[in-house]
Write a protein that holds these residues in place. Structure first.
Motif, PDB file in Angstrom:
ATOM      1  N   SER A 222       0.811  -1.223   0.000  1.00 15.78           N
ATOM      2  CA  SER A 222       0.000   0.000   0.000  1.00 15.78           C
ATOM      3  C   SER A 222       0.842   1.270   0.000  1.00 15.78           C
ATOM      4  O   SER A 222       0.420   2.296  -0.532  1.00 15.78           O
ATOM      5  CB  SER A 222      -0.935   0.009   1.217  1.00 15.78           C
ATOM      6  OG  SER A 222      -0.204   0.074   2.428  1.00 15.78           O
ATOM      7  N   LYS A 223       2.046   1.209   0.570  1.00 13.31           N
ATOM      8  CA  LYS A 223       2.902   2.398   0.665  1.00 13.31           C
ATOM      9  C   LYS A 223       3.957   2.457  -0.438  1.00 13.31           C
ATOM     10  O   LYS A 223       4.750   3.400  -0.493  1.00 13.31           O
ATOM     11  CB  LYS A 223       3.605   2.440   2.024  1.00 13.31           C
ATOM     12  CG  LYS A 223       2.656   2.488   3.221  1.00 13.31           C
ATOM     13  CD  LYS A 223       1.845   3.767   3.250  1.00 13.31           C
ATOM     14  CE  LYS A 223       0.981   3.832   4.494  1.00 13.31           C
ATOM     15  NZ  LYS A 223       0.115   5.045   4.527  1.00 13.31           N
ATOM     16  N   GLY A 224       3.972   1.473  -1.317  1.00 10.64           N
ATOM     17  CA  GLY A 224       4.939   1.472  -2.407  1.00 10.64           C
ATOM     18  C   GLY A 224       6.363   1.288  -1.946  1.00 10.64           C
ATOM     19  O   GLY A 224       7.296   1.909  -2.467  1.00 10.64           O
ATOM     20  N   LEU A 225       6.575   0.401  -0.969  1.00  2.89           N
ATOM     21  CA  LEU A 225       7.885   0.193  -0.386  1.00  2.89           C
ATOM     22  C   LEU A 225       8.549  -1.065  -0.940  1.00  2.89           C
ATOM     23  O   LEU A 225       7.875  -2.020  -1.335  1.00  2.89           O
ATOM     24  CB  LEU A 225       7.772   0.065   1.136  1.00  2.89           C
ATOM     25  CG  LEU A 225       7.087   1.234   1.857  1.00  2.89           C
ATOM     26  CD1 LEU A 225       6.867   0.899   3.326  1.00  2.89           C
ATOM     27  CD2 LEU A 225       7.900   2.506   1.702  1.00  2.89           C
ATOM     28  N   ALA A 226       9.873  -1.059  -0.974  1.00  2.00           N
ATOM     29  CA  ALA A 226      10.603  -2.266  -1.341  1.00  2.00           C
ATOM     30  C   ALA A 226      10.411  -3.301  -0.230  1.00  2.00           C
ATOM     31  O   ALA A 226      10.307  -2.951   0.948  1.00  2.00           O
ATOM     32  CB  ALA A 226      12.073  -1.943  -1.530  1.00  2.00           C
ATOM     33  N   PHE A 227      10.387  -4.555  -0.609  1.00  2.00           N
ATOM     34  CA  PHE A 227      10.050  -5.617   0.337  1.00  2.00           C
ATOM     35  C   PHE A 227      11.122  -6.694   0.332  1.00  2.00           C
ATOM     36  O   PHE A 227      11.469  -7.240  -0.722  1.00  2.00           O
ATOM     37  CB  PHE A 227       8.699  -6.227  -0.023  1.00  2.00           C
ATOM     38  CG  PHE A 227       8.294  -7.398   0.828  1.00  2.00           C
ATOM     39  CD1 PHE A 227       7.833  -7.218   2.117  1.00  2.00           C
ATOM     40  CD2 PHE A 227       8.364  -8.691   0.321  1.00  2.00           C
ATOM     41  CE1 PHE A 227       7.459  -8.299   2.902  1.00  2.00           C
ATOM     42  CE2 PHE A 227       7.987  -9.784   1.090  1.00  2.00           C
ATOM     43  CZ  PHE A 227       7.541  -9.582   2.387  1.00  2.00           C
ATOM     44  N   VAL A 228      11.657  -6.993   1.522  1.00  2.00           N
ATOM     45  CA  VAL A 228      12.654  -8.046   1.698  1.00  2.00           C
ATOM     46  C   VAL A 228      11.979  -9.255   2.327  1.00  2.00           C
ATOM     47  O   VAL A 228      11.392  -9.147   3.403  1.00  2.00           O
ATOM     48  CB  VAL A 228      13.812  -7.571   2.599  1.00  2.00           C
ATOM     49  CG1 VAL A 228      14.780  -8.713   2.861  1.00  2.00           C
ATOM     50  CG2 VAL A 228      14.534  -6.391   1.974  1.00  2.00           C
ATOM     51  N   ASP A 229      12.061 -10.390   1.652  1.00  2.00           N
ATOM     52  CA  ASP A 229      11.479 -11.616   2.191  1.00  2.00           C
ATOM     53  C   ASP A 229      12.522 -12.306   3.068  1.00  2.00           C
ATOM     54  O   ASP A 229      13.154 -13.288   2.672  1.00  2.00           O
ATOM     55  CB  ASP A 229      11.020 -12.527   1.055  1.00  2.00           C
ATOM     56  CG  ASP A 229      10.127 -13.664   1.544  1.00  2.00           C
ATOM     57  OD1 ASP A 229      10.040 -13.878   2.774  1.00  2.00           O
ATOM     58  OD2 ASP A 229       9.504 -14.336   0.699  1.00  2.00           O
ATOM     59  N   ALA A 230      12.711 -11.766   4.264  1.00  2.00           N
ATOM     60  CA  ALA A 230      13.692 -12.322   5.201  1.00  2.00           C
ATOM     61  C   ALA A 230      13.289 -13.723   5.661  1.00  2.00           C
ATOM     62  O   ALA A 230      14.149 -14.554   5.969  1.00  2.00           O
ATOM     63  CB  ALA A 230      13.847 -11.407   6.407  1.00  2.00           C
ATOM     64  N   LYS A 231      12.001 -13.984   5.698  1.00  2.00           N
ATOM     65  CA  LYS A 231      11.522 -15.306   6.090  1.00  2.00           C
ATOM     66  C   LYS A 231      12.015 -16.368   5.113  1.00  2.00           C
ATOM     67  O   LYS A 231      12.521 -17.426   5.526  1.00  2.00           O
ATOM     68  CB  LYS A 231      10.000 -15.306   6.155  1.00  2.00           C
ATOM     69  CG  LYS A 231       9.393 -16.662   6.487  1.00  2.00           C
ATOM     70  CD  LYS A 231       7.879 -16.614   6.423  1.00  2.00           C
ATOM     71  CE  LYS A 231       7.282 -18.009   6.550  1.00  2.00           C
ATOM     72  NZ  LYS A 231       5.813 -17.997   6.383  1.00  2.00           N
ATOM     73  N   ALA A 232      11.901 -16.093   3.822  1.00  2.00           N
ATOM     74  CA  ALA A 232      12.363 -17.050   2.815  1.00  2.00           C
ATOM     75  C   ALA A 232      13.874 -17.226   2.879  1.00  2.00           C
ATOM     76  O   ALA A 232      14.397 -18.338   2.730  1.00  2.00           O
ATOM     77  CB  ALA A 232      11.942 -16.579   1.426  1.00  2.00           C
ATOM     78  N   ALA A 233      14.580 -16.122   3.125  1.00  2.00           N
ATOM     79  CA  ALA A 233      16.042 -16.187   3.206  1.00  2.00           C
ATOM     80  C   ALA A 233      16.486 -17.042   4.380  1.00  2.00           C
ATOM     81  O   ALA A 233      17.423 -17.841   4.277  1.00  2.00           O
ATOM     82  CB  ALA A 233      16.620 -14.786   3.313  1.00  2.00           C
ATOM     83  N   MET A 234      15.813 -16.891   5.530  1.00  2.00           N
ATOM     84  CA  MET A 234      16.169 -17.676   6.700  1.00  2.00           C
ATOM     85  C   MET A 234      15.832 -19.149   6.490  1.00  2.00           C
ATOM     86  O   MET A 234      16.567 -20.041   6.938  1.00  2.00           O
ATOM     87  CB  MET A 234      15.452 -17.136   7.934  1.00  2.00           C
ATOM     88  CG  MET A 234      15.803 -17.872   9.221  1.00  2.00           C
ATOM     89  SD  MET A 234      17.560 -17.783   9.616  1.00  2.00           S
ATOM     90  CE  MET A 234      17.700 -19.089  10.821  1.00  2.00           C
ATOM     91  N   THR A 235      14.742 -19.389   5.814  1.00  2.00           N
ATOM     92  CA  THR A 235      14.381 -20.774   5.508  1.00  2.00           C
ATOM     93  C   THR A 235      15.463 -21.423   4.666  1.00  2.00           C
ATOM     94  O   THR A 235      15.850 -22.574   4.896  1.00  2.00           O
ATOM     95  CB  THR A 235      13.029 -20.825   4.774  1.00  2.00           C
ATOM     96  OG1 THR A 235      12.015 -20.298   5.623  1.00  2.00           O
ATOM     97  CG2 THR A 235      12.674 -22.254   4.394  1.00  2.00           C
ATOM     98  N   GLN A 236      15.987 -20.672   3.705  1.00  2.00           N
ATOM     99  CA  GLN A 236      17.066 -21.202   2.869  1.00  2.00           C
ATOM    100  C   GLN A 236      18.325 -21.450   3.694  1.00  2.00           C
ATOM    101  O   GLN A 236      18.969 -22.491   3.553  1.00  2.00           O
ATOM    102  CB  GLN A 236      17.370 -20.231   1.730  1.00  2.00           C
ATOM    103  CG  GLN A 236      18.428 -20.752   0.753  1.00  2.00           C
ATOM    104  CD  GLN A 236      18.704 -19.797  -0.385  1.00  2.00           C
ATOM    105  OE1 GLN A 236      18.195 -18.681  -0.428  1.00  2.00           O
ATOM    106  NE2 GLN A 236      19.525 -20.231  -1.338  1.00  2.00           N
TER     107      GLN A 236
END
Length: 486
Positions: A401-415
């Motif tokens: 909604s705010k047009g922000l960049a998004f880091v999928d830290a959850k996926a990175a930690m899973t890896q």
């Protein structure tokens, strides 16, 4: 000789390229640009990860290798400036309040395990720093703390009403972390917050309270789980204020804290026993097991629960005996809520300052059942997961909604916690000590782990805003700090 040959070859190739009539063209390196982001004034809001906390403490070298510092360095060629940090006074780590030690020094690996470095902390909480500081990472901060007036009031540190790290650099005793960010009029921000909203509950073995349904965070304890609606309101307030004047930013979601080495290093069945030990322990629990049979015959518990609660040791590796508050209360029959750990129960990494193995060798978990604080049970793991999932829904929706960049830290930690990450000739994982991504406290990243996070942020910014920022070489960052840091 080799160097001269290299330059001669380069010159020859350049001559051929200029003189030939074929269609080959030279590919120019892509210049570093911010895209549609404006990086001239960057502020970072977050917790211990943003601050650079590592090896169980905050210290100067760790702060220098925070993901915020590394990210700000990558911003410089695109119009940014270096981050400003509320540096600690030394590389020992720890804090003093009125000359008394209130937080101990950092850990180092002595070849056998983690031990504290020698020396006394020299960072005094009451010695105020003059800012402003663009890195507003505050160790221990939960989401709602970023909006809490007085969270940096020195007078409230002793009673636990204020944060000692923030007290060192808050602009006033009534300031909020958000206000200290906004007064700097940022053009770009990062927001990575929410891990502590469940971490204290998890690291304490679930001795806190799941506050879901309680909308008043002023009544929460330090080890409680934050209500998802409280988190959503706080997070939206943070994002709305930070973007109000047109600033762009990057946010990150939350990994499951239960995938951290603090919870995954010790197996659920860590106690090796020989025949004589097995016989003695099974005899000691015989009356308890027989009492369960009586409770089942009386219709007080099911056969399934009787089997779950039955204590039985074998030759070889054994599960530990724990107190599980989720079991049916049979105290009226003189039967405590004991059972042995199973897959899905997470034994914490440290116990009473000793290694977990030393702790268990002393009879804890066998002759003496482990209290709740040493194990995060399956039910408690589920509570942490439900809350984290709810927080992540809010973070993703806010980013959209705010047009922000998004880091999928959850996926990175899973890896990291499954296959690991390969780069160059290196492999990095979430394995304790040897994995390279995490420090000796089992919760916070190493310098290399923080560089990995910074690269995730770079990727997200490049994708969202069309920037061409460079990532750092993870091989240039160490995985352990030595006993003495020069």
């Amino acid at each position: 000789m080799i160097k001269n040959f290299k330059w001669l070859l380069l010159a020859s190739l350049s001559f051929v390229a200029c003189d030939s009539n074929d269609d080959e063209t030279t590919v120019a390196e892509v210049p570093i640009t911010p895209g549609t982001a404006v990086l001239t004034k960057y502020v970072a809001l977050g917790d211990s990860f943003a601050a650079g906390y590592s090896d169980g403490a905050l210290f100067k070298a760790g702060q220098a290798n925070s993901y915020v510092n590394i990210l700000a360095e990558q911003f410089i060629p695109a119009g940014g400036v270096a981050a400003t940090n509320p540096f600690m006074a030394d590389n020992i780590g720890g804090l003093l309040l009125g000359g008394n030690v209130i937080a101990g020094p950092r850990l180092w690996f002595n070849g056998k395990g983690p031990v504290p470095v020698t020396g006394t902390p020299t960072t005094e909480v009451t010695s105020k720093l003059t800012g402003p500081f663009s890195n507003l990472g505050v160790p221990g901060a939960k989401s709602y703390h970023l909006l809490a007036a007085g969270y940096g009031n020195v007078a409230g540190v002793a009673s636990g009403k204020a944060n000692p790290y923030y007290a060192r650099f808050a602009t006033s005793g009534t300031a909020t972390v958000l206000a200290d960010a906004l007064t700097q009029v940022p053009t770009f921000f990062s927001l990575f917050i929410g891990g502590n909203d469940v971490l204290g509950y998890a690291t304490s073995g679930g001795i806190g309270v799941n506050q879901t349904g309680n909308l008043d965070p002023s009544t929460y304890g330090g080890n409680d789980i934050t209500d998802p609606n409280v988190f959503a309101n706080v997070y939206n307030t943070l994002a709305t204020n930070l973007t109000a004047n047109g600033a762009k930013g990057v946010v990150a979601n939350l990994p499951y804290v239960t995938t951290l080495p603090y919870f995954t290093t010790v197996p659920f069945n860590p106690v090796p026993l020989v025949a004589a030990q097995v016989s003695a322990l099974n005899s000691a629990y015989a009356a308890y097991n027989q009492g369960l049979v009586g409770a089942k015959n009386a219709g007080l518990i099911t056969e399934e629960e009787r089997l779950k609660r039955t204590i039985k040791f074998i030759v070889g590796n054994n599960s530990v005996v724990i107190v599980d508050e989720y079991l049916k209360n049979l105290a009226g029959l003189g039967l405590p809520s004991y059972r042995q750990t199973a897959k899905g129960d997470l034994i914490v990494l440290f116990s009473q300052g000793e290694s977990t193995q030393e702790f268990l060798k002393a009879g804890n978990g066998t002759a003496v059942p482990l209290q709740d604080r040493w194990v995060l049970s399956q039910n408690e793991v589920a509570e942490v997961k439900v809350a984290t999932d709810a927080y992540n829904v809010t973070i993703a929706a806010t980013a959209e909604s705010k047009g922000l960049a998004f880091v999928d830290a959850k996926a990175a930690m899973t890896q990291l916690s499954t296959t690991g990450v390969r780069f160059g000739n290196y492999h990095m994982s979430a394995g304790y000590v040897t994995g390279g991504a995490f420090s000796l406290d089992g919760v916070h990243p190493s310098a290399r782990g923080y560089a990995f996070i910074a690269n995730l942020f770079v990727d997200a910014i490049n994708t969202k805003f069309g920037a061409t920022l460079r990532k750092v070489d993870l091989a240039n960052y160490q995985i352990q700090y030595p006993k003495t840091i020069q």
